[in-house]
Design an enzyme around this catalytic site. Structure first.
Site, mmCIF file in Angstrom:
data_model
loop_
_atom_site.group_PDB
_atom_site.id
_atom_site.type_symbol
_atom_site.label_atom_id
_atom_site.label_comp_id
_atom_site.label_asym_id
_atom_site.label_seq_id
_atom_site.Cartn_x
_atom_site.Cartn_y
_atom_site.Cartn_z
ATOM 1 N N GLY A 98 22.429 70.510 -3.059
ATOM 2 C CA GLY A 98 22.326 70.660 -4.503
ATOM 3 C C GLY A 98 21.186 71.533 -4.963
ATOM 4 C CB CYS A 99 18.031 72.238 -3.751
ATOM 5 S SG CYS A 99 16.491 73.053 -4.168
ATOM 6 N N GLY A 100 18.889 75.207 -4.944
ATOM 7 C CA GLY A 100 18.947 76.631 -4.670
ATOM 8 C C GLY A 100 17.629 77.240 -4.251
ATOM 9 C CB CYS A 102 15.288 73.728 -0.617
ATOM 10 S SG CYS A 102 15.994 72.349 -1.528
#
Length: 255
Positions: A98-100, A102
């Site tokens: 869900g993270c762009g 990190c």
């Protein structure tokens, strides 16, 4: 079981695995992703990360199952390799689905705006609505698991050309970008459609791929709108009964 009734049922769940990216033997990132369309993922991720500028920058690729996940080894060609090594950074943590961003260490490591993209005819409202109505039939993973995002490429007439799914919205878009790089569609003809919220890093991925228009299933953030405006990307969101709304329009922005 309640009152003699058996409420158990067979449910399908989506796979999520660690996918490691290595360039010419150098570790770059580990992303959590659905283990499908991995060649598309490799190309799209490499482009949106700024590692490559075109498919020709990749001279080889191998995908192998490792002890803890899947390893994608990408061989960069000539000048692309030299450029990668000169500016190489390694994400300092695992990139979750869900993270762009990190693992980005500081503000200087944040992605920068790219050159403005070429303008094209805006998508017709009817084409956007038609694509939204038909997209569900192109999402087998989402229909069976109810937990996957999809990114689609849509022709000007509203017909869907390609769809990629993943448990991560960033991954789904990267896979779609990779499909375009491999020739499934041309970014000068049509628009992108994503079944997720619109954040600025999703916009930056689309801009890096040369998309002229992008449609999301929910409203964008203010930073996403500013990023789209700066790059000349038409940005739409479909808000239930209100239909597609235009949030960024390059025609209103001076070059």
């Amino acid at each position: 079981m309640d009152g003699g009734r058996d409420d158990r049922f067979l449910a399908c769940v989506a796979e999520e695995e660690a996918v490691a990216f290595r360039y010419n033997g150098f570790s770059h990132a580990v992303m959590m992703a659905t283990p499908a369309d991995l060649e598309d993922f490799a190309l799209g991720f490499s482009l949106s990360e700024g590692v490559i500028g075109a498919p020709s920058d990749v001279s080889g690729m191998s995908i192998e199952r490792a002890e803890s996940g899947i390893a994608i080894d990408i061989v960069l060609a000539g000048r692309c390799l030299h450029g990668y090594l000169s500016r190489r950074r390694v994400r300092q943590s695992r990139g979750y689905a869900g993270c762009g961003l990190c693992g980005v260490e500081d503000f200087e490591s944040l992605p920068r705006p790219v050159a403005r993209i070429c303008r094209s005819e805006p998508p017709a409202r009817e084409a956007i609505i038609a694509a939204l109505e038909s997209l569900r039939s192109w999402q087998p993973l989402s229909r069976s698991t109810h937990c996957a995002h999809a990114a689609a490429w849509v022709s000007p007439d509203g017909s869907i050309r390609a769809v990629r799914e993943d448990v991560g919205r960033h991954n789904a878009l990267d896979k779609l970008i990779g499909a375009g790089l491999r020739g499934d569609f041309r970014t000068t003809q049509g628009f992108g459609l994503v079944t997720s919220r619109c954040s600025f890093e999703m916009v930056q991925k689309a801009v890096a791929a040369g998309f002229a228009a992008l449609v999301f299933a929910s409203a964008p953030t203010a930073l996403a709108v500013r990023t789209a405006e700066a790059a000349g990307l038409r940005l739409y969101a479909c808000l239930r009964e209100r239909g597609p709304l235009l949030f960024a329009n390059p025609a209103e922005i001076s070059s």
